[in-house]
Design a protein around this motif. Structure first.
Motif: not given
Lengths: 53, 186
Positions: A29, B55, B59, B67, B69-70
């Motif tokens: 990300s 977040g 995401t 991936t 996570i934001i």
């Protein structure tokens, strides 16, 4: 086309289980996209950058 | 009879003052019979890092791809150890940290979801794995202890799904967040 889709196009025999166990695709990300973090498949070679381009 | 010894520090110039509270009651503070250091309310053992992040954006999680996570917003971050630019927690006190994280994934139908806490870029604490994706999506969570050196060790959260297509993973404030705190110093 995503990295996963490119790899599947090269090796259609790969399964979801392979991607859950011996192959790890990862995305941090950070804007740099997906990459192969781990490739430990017992018979299939890790794709080259040229193959994935 | 045991004794009390006060030892000045030859290198220091300050004065240590032991102050009595405003009380009319006699009190006795009993020290433990062991060697150690008395801690105060600002000692790291008491005031160690604690954070909770979530977040404010979704995401995007590609199929079959772990991936990160934001977590770009913080509810609180006592020691300013959570970086909302790279979604990392880098504690500044060495010790054992309790982590909790739960996210929501919009994937529906078939497939699995999974979640892990990574330490320094490698999986460290494994959460719900695999978690079947149901009609209403998946809500993987992870909880566990991790040790940090207090300087360079960092922690992040990654999720995975194989529903067959890219899915959005939410970490909105209402229950989907990443939190942690110092449980015990090293």
């Amino acid at each position: 086309m995503s990295l996963y889709e490119k790899i599947i196009a090269l090796y259609p025999e790969l399964t979801d289980y392979d991607f859950y166990t011996v192959i790890t695709l990862q995305n941090d990300s950070d804007g740099n996209g997906d990459y192969i973090a781990k490739w430990e498949h017992p018979t299939l070679a890790r794709p080259t950058e040229e193959q994935l381009a | 009879m045991s004794k009390i010894s006060l030892t000045p520090n030859a290198s220091g110039t300050g004065t240590l003052t032991i102050a009595a509270p405003n009380t009319s009651t006699d009190r006795t503070l009993t020290l433990p019979d062991e060697t150690g250091t008395i801690i105060s309310s600002t000692s790291s053992q008491v005031a160690g890092p604690a954070f909770r992040a979530y977040g404010s954006t979704l995401t995007s999680v590609p199929n079959n791809t772990w991936t990160k996570i934001i977590f770009n917003t913080k509810d609180f971050d006592t020691n300013n150890c959570f970086d909302t630019s790279n979604y990392r927690f880098t504690p500044n006190v060495a010790g054992y940290y309790q982590f909790n994280c739960r996210v929501g994934m919009g994937a529906t139908g078939t497939g699995i979801a999974a979640i892990k806490i990574y330490k320094n870029g490698s999986q460290h604490i494994i959460g719900d794995e695999p978690l079947n994706i149901a009609t209403y999506g998946a809500y993987p969570s992870v909880h566990g202890l991790g040790w940090a050196n207090g300087t360079t060790d960092y922690f992040e959260v990654y999720v995975y799904q194989n529903s067959g297509s890219t899915q959005n993973c939410g970490s909105a404030q209402s229950g989907f967040n990443f939190d942690g705190f110092l449980a015990r110093i090293s």
